[in-house]
Motif scaffolding. Structure first.
Motif, PDB file in Angstrom:
ATOM      1  N   ALA A   1       0.850  -1.196   0.000  1.00  0.00           N
ATOM      2  CA  ALA A   1       0.000   0.000   0.000  1.00  0.00           C
ATOM      3  C   ALA A   1       0.885   1.246   0.000  1.00  0.00           C
ATOM      4  CB  ALA A   1      -0.924  -0.001   1.212  1.00  0.00           C
ATOM      5  N   GLY A   2       0.584   2.164  -0.878  1.00  0.00           N
ATOM      6  CA  GLY A   2       1.350   3.408  -0.988  1.00  0.00           C
ATOM      7  C   GLY A   2       2.456   3.368  -2.018  1.00  0.00           C
ATOM      8  N   THR A   3       2.716   2.197  -2.598  1.00  0.00           N
ATOM      9  CA  THR A   3       3.742   2.087  -3.632  1.00  0.00           C
ATOM     10  C   THR A   3       3.326   2.910  -4.847  1.00  0.00           C
ATOM     11  OG1 THR A   3       4.315  -0.150  -2.925  1.00  0.00           O
ATOM     12  CG2 THR A   3       4.930   0.458  -5.176  1.00  0.00           C
ATOM     13  N   PRO A   4       4.233   3.708  -5.404  1.00  0.00           N
ATOM     14  CA  PRO A   4       3.893   4.436  -6.632  1.00  0.00           C
ATOM     15  C   PRO A   4       3.575   3.438  -7.751  1.00  0.00           C
ATOM     16  CG  PRO A   4       5.879   5.338  -5.643  1.00  0.00           C
ATOM     17  CD  PRO A   4       5.570   4.057  -4.923  1.00  0.00           C
ATOM     18  N   VAL A   5       2.465   3.681  -8.467  1.00  0.00           N
ATOM     19  CA  VAL A   5       2.042   2.775  -9.533  1.00  0.00           C
ATOM     20  C   VAL A   5       1.469   3.579 -10.697  1.00  0.00           C
ATOM     21  CG1 VAL A   5      -0.266   2.408  -8.555  1.00  0.00           C
ATOM     22  CG2 VAL A   5       0.714   0.673 -10.053  1.00  0.00           C
ATOM     23  N   SER A   6       1.725   3.090 -11.875  1.00  0.00           N
ATOM     24  CA  SER A   6       1.172   3.675 -13.099  1.00  0.00           C
ATOM     25  C   SER A   6       0.708   2.529 -13.987  1.00  0.00           C
ATOM     26  CB  SER A   6       2.239   4.497 -13.826  1.00  0.00           C
ATOM     27  OG  SER A   6       3.213   3.637 -14.391  1.00  0.00           O
TER      28      SER A   6
ATOM     29  N   TYR B   1       1.563   8.937 -12.205  1.00  0.00           N
ATOM     30  CA  TYR B   1       1.392   7.790 -11.316  1.00  0.00           C
ATOM     31  C   TYR B   1       0.519   8.195 -10.142  1.00  0.00           C
ATOM     32  CZ  TYR B   1       4.515   9.975  -7.970  1.00  0.00           C
ATOM     33  OH  TYR B   1       5.063  10.845  -7.061  1.00  0.00           O
ATOM     34  N   THR B   2       0.097   7.188  -9.389  1.00  0.00           N
ATOM     35  CA  THR B   2      -0.630   7.407  -8.144  1.00  0.00           C
ATOM     36  C   THR B   2      -0.129   6.373  -7.148  1.00  0.00           C
ATOM     37  OG1 THR B   2      -2.823   7.736  -7.165  1.00  0.00           O
ATOM     38  CG2 THR B   2      -2.584   5.899  -8.726  1.00  0.00           C
ATOM     39  N   GLU B   3      -0.665   6.388  -5.939  1.00  0.00           N
ATOM     40  CA  GLU B   3      -0.224   5.387  -4.974  1.00  0.00           C
ATOM     41  C   GLU B   3      -1.161   4.190  -4.987  1.00  0.00           C
ATOM     42  OE1 GLU B   3      -1.903   6.659  -0.683  1.00  0.00           O
ATOM     43  OE2 GLU B   3      -0.325   7.943  -1.482  1.00  0.00           O
ATOM     44  N   LEU B   4      -0.578   3.035  -4.801  1.00  0.00           N
ATOM     45  CA  LEU B   4      -1.327   1.785  -4.826  1.00  0.00           C
ATOM     46  C   LEU B   4      -2.230   1.692  -3.601  1.00  0.00           C
ATOM     47  CD1 LEU B   4      -1.643  -0.853  -6.439  1.00  0.00           C
ATOM     48  CD2 LEU B   4       0.085  -1.842  -4.937  1.00  0.00           C
ATOM     49  N   THR B   5      -3.500   1.426  -3.842  1.00  0.00           N
ATOM     50  CA  THR B   5      -4.470   1.168  -2.776  1.00  0.00           C
ATOM     51  C   THR B   5      -5.291  -0.054  -3.179  1.00  0.00           C
ATOM     52  OG1 THR B   5      -6.256   2.519  -3.692  1.00  0.00           O
ATOM     53  CG2 THR B   5      -4.654   3.648  -2.274  1.00  0.00           C
TER      54      THR B   5
END
Length: 121
Positions: free
Chosen positions: A29-34, A78-82
């Protein structure tokens, strides 16, 4: 000899599955992801959790359609993984008991649940 307070094999297997989900969710959770990194993050999550004892299979699907919708009006790439970007299945095999668990969005919440328990009880 088991007593009324001893957990069954099925209960222990479900506990093992819960540990795997807690680790998967809170580790990433919170990992940058695109959309471009979704596949590599899925693979990293699967391989990480598969290292744990009794883990028979892990499937992680990062919902790129949701990522793209999130980023459509954003200046960021990108956004953060949730949890809302994830669909996950974890299979635990513990002492001849197989537990299948899943996480998917339900009413806006990433709900983790036991789908089936087969084997010893």
């Amino acid at each position: 000899m088991p007593t009324d307070t001893d957990p069954t094999v099925a209960e222990e297997a479900c506990f093992e599955a819960g540990i795997k989900f807690g680790t998967l969710y809170h580790q990433f959770a919170g990992t940058p992801v695109s959309p471009d990194s979704a596949e590599s993050i899925s693979t990293a999550m699967e391989e990480s959790i598969e290292n744990q004892p009794h883990c028979a299979d892990v499937t992680v699907d990062v919902r790129t359609d949701e990522l793209e919708a999130e980023l459509a009006d954003s200046a960021a790439d990108y956004t953060e993984l949730t949890g809302r970007f994830l669909e996950v299945e974890i299979v635990v095999d513990y002492e001849d008991c197989e537990v299948v668990t899943r996480m998917a969005m339900e009413e806006g919440y990433p709900l983790m649940r036991v789908e089936s328990v087969r084997g010893r009880d």
